[in-house]
Design an enzyme around this catalytic site. Structure first.
Site: not given
Ligand SMILES: *Cc1c(COP(=O)(O)O)cnc(C)c1O
Length: 397
Positions: A186
């Site tokens: 992210k």
């Molecule tokens: C990455 C993501 C999540 C979940 O995040 P994690 O930290 O990997 O559990 C939820 N929603 C979206 C749209 C994402 O891209």
């Protein structure tokens, strides 16, 4: 979505602060922590950056969504409306509470379409969960009006658009609660981690307790705390929070570089009349973590995806044929493949995917390609990438 590209001294310093004390947990051991409360500090800074009263860190973005829903009182049999185009975490977080994910169409924003959502509202609906996918921004105002009209919560999943804005507000801060992920890929990362933000004091207090076994966090003797309600362990560790605190210092720098690199590609693509970018609502700004565009037909889009692959242009995604992000490939959800038994409410209320019509989503997603925008790419590298992408498009038209 490139926080890890810039990993360096800031993160090391914050992590070392924690390692030197040896207190890797965010709660308790106050006398031994040498004044370091990284998770707490991250929450304070994050709520300032996001412009909300409260922020609550969690162990992941998925758990942030679950904690958000739980904190707002969502439980067994309650229906939460989500988009057909999202990461699987969206429905996982709902199912974790015995609640029921109900899918609705996305449109040219790549996000929930309000008219499509309205058709899915039932007497059991409790929340609408728009997801800002690939840096793009959902048209939130019509969703909020709908939520108001039907007395529903608006819970934003802003995991992929952190830093984007809508009507002058940071995405995630517009709805009742907003959720973020700090997983490794992210825009800013903790390794693993997540957060929710809100201006609602009750939701914030519920989240604080729920993510830590229902602990009331009153006083400084953890063992003596009471538990006003059942919770779970969705805590972030102090080490992960420390990494995120280091990353937060680079947040603006990352957004600026993404915007610069995005604009190089956008300019190149603007020369091709057949290409149109994802629609950004008026008074909104994407976070530029991806550039997403549409082509006139599915056939052409498939060809472009093929050429991009053949030319070795990395990090370009044709989600329509990707098993992670689009409903077409969620076999495990559609066929209810679980290790144990699902709650009866879920089994009874889940949509019958053989019968549902998501042709509006298909219309947009079948013609969409998303291209990642990295911050480590130089202007020169970005220009070359833009030319390669343009070439792949022209070859397919
Ligand atoms: C990455 C993501 C999540 C979940 O995040 P994690 O930290 O990997 O559990 C939820 N929603 C979206 C749209 C994402 O891209």
């Amino acid at each position: 979505m490139p926080g890890f590209e810039l990993f360096g001294e800031e993160e090391k310093k914050e992590v070392n602060d924690v390692l030197e004390t040896g207190i890797l947990m965010r709660y308790g051991f106050d006398g031994l922590r040498n004044g370091h409360f990284k998770a707490k500090e991250f929450e304070q800074k994050f709520s300032e950056v996001m412009g909300t009263e409260y922020a609550q860190l969690t162990s992941s973005g998925t758990s942030a969504l679950t904690v958000a829903l739980a904190s707002a009182g969502i439980g067994a049999g309650d229906e939460v409306i989500l988009p057909t185009f999202t990461f699987v975490a969206s429905f996982e977080s709902v199912l974790a509470l015995g609640a029921v994910p109900i899918l609705a169409d996305v449109d040219e924003t790549l996000g929930l379409n309000a008219k499509a959502v309205e058709k899915r509202i039932s007497i059991k609906t409790k929340a609408i969960m728009p997801v800002h996918m690939c840096g793009s921004i959902v048209h939130l105002e019509p969703l909020r009006e709908l939520a108001k009209k039907h007395n529903l919560l608006l819970i934003e999943d802003a995991c992929q658009a952190i830093g984007g804005t809508y009507q002058g507000k940071k995405v995630g801060s517009y709805g009742d609660i907003g959720c973020f992920s700090f997983d490794f890929v992210k825009t800013i990362t903790c390794g693993e981690g997540g957060a929710l933000i809100t201006n609602n004091q009750t939701f914030a207090e519920n989240a604080d307790k729920y993510q830590d076994h229902g602990h009331d966090h009153i006083g400084n003797d953890r063992g003596a705390e009471t538990h006003p309600f059942l919770g779970y362990n969705y805590r972030i560790s102090e080490l992960h929070a420390a990494v995120g605190l280091g990353q937060l210092k680079k947040f603006n720098q990352i957004l600026e570089k993404q915007k610069l690199n995005y604009s190089i590609l956008a300019e190149e693509l603007s020369k091709i009349t057949e290409v149109s970018l994802t629609h950004t609502p008026k008074e909104a700004e994407p976070n530029y973590s991806f550039l997403n565009f549409f082509l006139p037909t599915e056939e052409q889009t498939k060809k472009v995806a093929h050429h991009l692959k053949a030319e070795g242009v990395e990090a370009c995604f044709y989600w329509y044929a990707n098993n992670w992000h689009y409903y077409k490939y969620w076999e495990h959800l559609k066929e209810q493949k679980t290790l144990g038994k699902l709650p009866q409410e879920v089994r009874e209320q889940l949509q019958d995917f053989d019968k549902e019509d998501f042709s509006l989503s298909d219309e947009w997603l079948s013609r969409n390609i998303s291209t990642l925008v990295k911050v480590s790419w130089t202007e020169e590298e970005m220009k070359q990438r833009a030319q390669k992408i343009a070439k792949a498009i022209k070859a397919a038209l």
